[in-house]
Design a protein around this motif. Structure first.
Motif, PDB file in Angstrom:
ATOM      1  N   GLN A 161       0.835  -1.211   0.000  1.00  0.00           N
ATOM      2  CA  GLN A 161       0.000   0.000   0.000  1.00  0.00           C
ATOM      3  C   GLN A 161       0.865   1.254   0.000  1.00  0.00           C
ATOM      4  O   GLN A 161       0.552   2.225  -0.697  1.00  0.00           O
ATOM      5  CB  GLN A 161      -0.953   0.003   1.204  1.00  0.00           C
ATOM      6  N   LEU A 162       1.969   1.230   0.724  1.00  0.00           N
ATOM      7  CA  LEU A 162       2.867   2.378   0.743  1.00  0.00           C
ATOM      8  C   LEU A 162       3.472   2.615  -0.642  1.00  0.00           C
ATOM      9  O   LEU A 162       3.533   3.753  -1.127  1.00  0.00           O
ATOM     10  CB  LEU A 162       3.969   2.182   1.788  1.00  0.00           C
ATOM     11  N   ILE A 163       3.896   1.531  -1.286  1.00  0.00           N
ATOM     12  CA  ILE A 163       4.449   1.644  -2.642  1.00  0.00           C
ATOM     13  C   ILE A 163       3.398   2.220  -3.598  1.00  0.00           C
ATOM     14  O   ILE A 163       3.702   3.104  -4.404  1.00  0.00           O
ATOM     15  CB  ILE A 163       4.968   0.283  -3.143  1.00  0.00           C
ATOM     16  N   LEU A 164       2.174   1.738  -3.511  1.00  0.00           N
ATOM     17  CA  LEU A 164       1.105   2.261  -4.371  1.00  0.00           C
ATOM     18  C   LEU A 164       0.861   3.744  -4.095  1.00  0.00           C
ATOM     19  O   LEU A 164       0.668   4.535  -5.022  1.00  0.00           O
ATOM     20  CB  LEU A 164      -0.179   1.456  -4.179  1.00  0.00           C
ATOM     21  N   ASN A 165       0.889   4.129  -2.827  1.00  0.00           N
ATOM     22  CA  ASN A 165       0.686   5.536  -2.462  1.00  0.00           C
ATOM     23  C   ASN A 165       1.832   6.423  -2.943  1.00  0.00           C
ATOM     24  O   ASN A 165       1.647   7.621  -3.151  1.00  0.00           O
ATOM     25  CB  ASN A 165       0.509   5.686  -0.948  1.00  0.00           C
ATOM     26  N   LEU A 166       3.013   5.830  -3.111  1.00  0.00           N
ATOM     27  CA  LEU A 166       4.173   6.574  -3.615  1.00  0.00           C
ATOM     28  C   LEU A 166       4.197   6.619  -5.144  1.00  0.00           C
ATOM     29  O   LEU A 166       5.125   7.149  -5.738  1.00  0.00           O
ATOM     30  CB  LEU A 166       5.472   5.940  -3.095  1.00  0.00           C
TER      31      LEU A 166
ATOM     32  N   ASN B 117      12.149  -6.960  -0.801  1.00  0.00           N
ATOM     33  CA  ASN B 117      12.002  -6.298  -2.097  1.00  0.00           C
ATOM     34  C   ASN B 117      11.184  -5.018  -1.949  1.00  0.00           C
ATOM     35  O   ASN B 117      11.569  -3.970  -2.471  1.00  0.00           O
ATOM     36  CB  ASN B 117      11.342  -7.232  -3.114  1.00  0.00           C
ATOM     37  N   ASN B 118      10.073  -5.109  -1.247  1.00  0.00           N
ATOM     38  CA  ASN B 118       9.240  -3.919  -1.039  1.00  0.00           C
ATOM     39  C   ASN B 118      10.027  -2.828  -0.303  1.00  0.00           C
ATOM     40  O   ASN B 118       9.934  -1.649  -0.654  1.00  0.00           O
ATOM     41  CB  ASN B 118       7.967  -4.271  -0.274  1.00  0.00           C
ATOM     42  N   ALA B 119      10.793  -3.234   0.698  1.00  0.00           N
ATOM     43  CA  ALA B 119      11.602  -2.264   1.437  1.00  0.00           C
ATOM     44  C   ALA B 119      12.636  -1.607   0.529  1.00  0.00           C
ATOM     45  O   ALA B 119      12.909  -0.407   0.655  1.00  0.00           O
ATOM     46  CB  ALA B 119      12.288  -2.950   2.619  1.00  0.00           C
ATOM     47  N   SER B 120      13.190  -2.378  -0.408  1.00  0.00           N
ATOM     48  CA  SER B 120      14.185  -1.813  -1.329  1.00  0.00           C
ATOM     49  C   SER B 120      13.549  -0.806  -2.290  1.00  0.00           C
ATOM     50  O   SER B 120      14.233   0.064  -2.813  1.00  0.00           O
ATOM     51  CB  SER B 120      14.897  -2.925  -2.107  1.00  0.00           C
ATOM     52  N   VAL B 121      12.264  -0.915  -2.516  1.00  0.00           N
ATOM     53  CA  VAL B 121      11.545   0.056  -3.349  1.00  0.00           C
ATOM     54  C   VAL B 121      11.202   1.298  -2.529  1.00  0.00           C
ATOM     55  O   VAL B 121      11.309   2.431  -3.020  1.00  0.00           O
ATOM     56  CB  VAL B 121      10.258  -0.575  -3.945  1.00  0.00           C
TER      57      VAL B 121
ATOM     58  N   HIS C 221      12.748   6.264  -1.683  1.00  0.00           N
ATOM     59  CA  HIS C 221      11.766   7.339  -1.586  1.00  0.00           C
ATOM     60  C   HIS C 221      11.841   8.024  -0.228  1.00  0.00           C
ATOM     61  O   HIS C 221      11.699   9.247  -0.141  1.00  0.00           O
ATOM     62  CB  HIS C 221      10.347   6.802  -1.816  1.00  0.00           C
ATOM     63  N   LEU C 222      12.047   7.247   0.806  1.00  0.00           N
ATOM     64  CA  LEU C 222      12.139   7.822   2.148  1.00  0.00           C
ATOM     65  C   LEU C 222      13.421   8.633   2.313  1.00  0.00           C
ATOM     66  O   LEU C 222      13.420   9.681   2.952  1.00  0.00           O
ATOM     67  CB  LEU C 222      12.081   6.713   3.208  1.00  0.00           C
ATOM     68  N   LEU C 223      14.507   8.149   1.740  1.00  0.00           N
ATOM     69  CA  LEU C 223      15.796   8.852   1.846  1.00  0.00           C
ATOM     70  C   LEU C 223      15.814  10.128   0.999  1.00  0.00           C
ATOM     71  O   LEU C 223      16.456  11.108   1.377  1.00  0.00           O
ATOM     72  CB  LEU C 223      16.947   7.927   1.452  1.00  0.00           C
ATOM     73  N   ALA C 224      15.118  10.088  -0.134  1.00  0.00           N
ATOM     74  CA  ALA C 224      15.099  11.256  -1.027  1.00  0.00           C
ATOM     75  C   ALA C 224      14.151  12.341  -0.537  1.00  0.00           C
ATOM     76  O   ALA C 224      14.337  13.517  -0.834  1.00  0.00           O
ATOM     77  CB  ALA C 224      14.698  10.827  -2.442  1.00  0.00           C
ATOM     78  N   GLY C 225      13.127  11.931   0.192  1.00  0.00           N
ATOM     79  CA  GLY C 225      12.087  12.873   0.571  1.00  0.00           C
ATOM     80  C   GLY C 225      12.294  13.505   1.875  1.00  0.00           C
ATOM     81  O   GLY C 225      12.054  14.553   2.252  1.00  0.00           O
TER      82      GLY C 225
END
Length: 115
Positions: A36-41, A103-107, A111-115
């Motif tokens: 869900q987090l990946i979809l929201n991103l 895998n999900n964490a690697s995606v 995004h968390l580090l860039a944002g």
């Protein structure tokens, strides 16, 4: 089911038939949350069989609960027929879902580090 025990406190223990389904349930929940987090991103589901399901968190959770119930039933039946087979089933699924979560964490992480 095979009984291996993890110490809880002196004199008590938790049986493996409780621990393994609990670990799998936790991994299923992490899969749902990270997906869900990946979809929201702005990401997308890569599994074509799940792409229609993950758009609804409720449906996604309902499906994972159904799968967990089915896995528990199969593990119990398998363990009754071949000692250790239920544990092996859980082990394979736990490894598989650990890879999915990683895998999900690697995606998510970039995004968390860039944002």
């Amino acid at each position: 089911m095979t009984a291996i025990f993890v110490p809880k406190k002196a004199g008590t223990s938790i049986p493996l038939w409780i621990i393994l389904p609990s670990i799998l349930a936790g991994l299923f929940l992490l899969d749902i949350l990270t997906t869900q987090l990946i979809l929201n991103l702005g990401g997308m589901e890569l599994n074509p069989m799940m792409s229609g399901v993950v758009n609804s968190p409720f449906l996604h959770m309902l499906l994972k609960i159904g799968i967990l119930i089915l896995v528990i039933a199969v593990a119990i039946i398998a363990e009754a027929r071949v000692k250790g087979s239920g544990t092996a089933l859980y082990a394979v699924l736990i490894v598989m879902y650990t890879v999915v979560i990683l895998n999900n964490a690697s995606v998510i992480l970039p995004h968390l580090l860039a944002g």
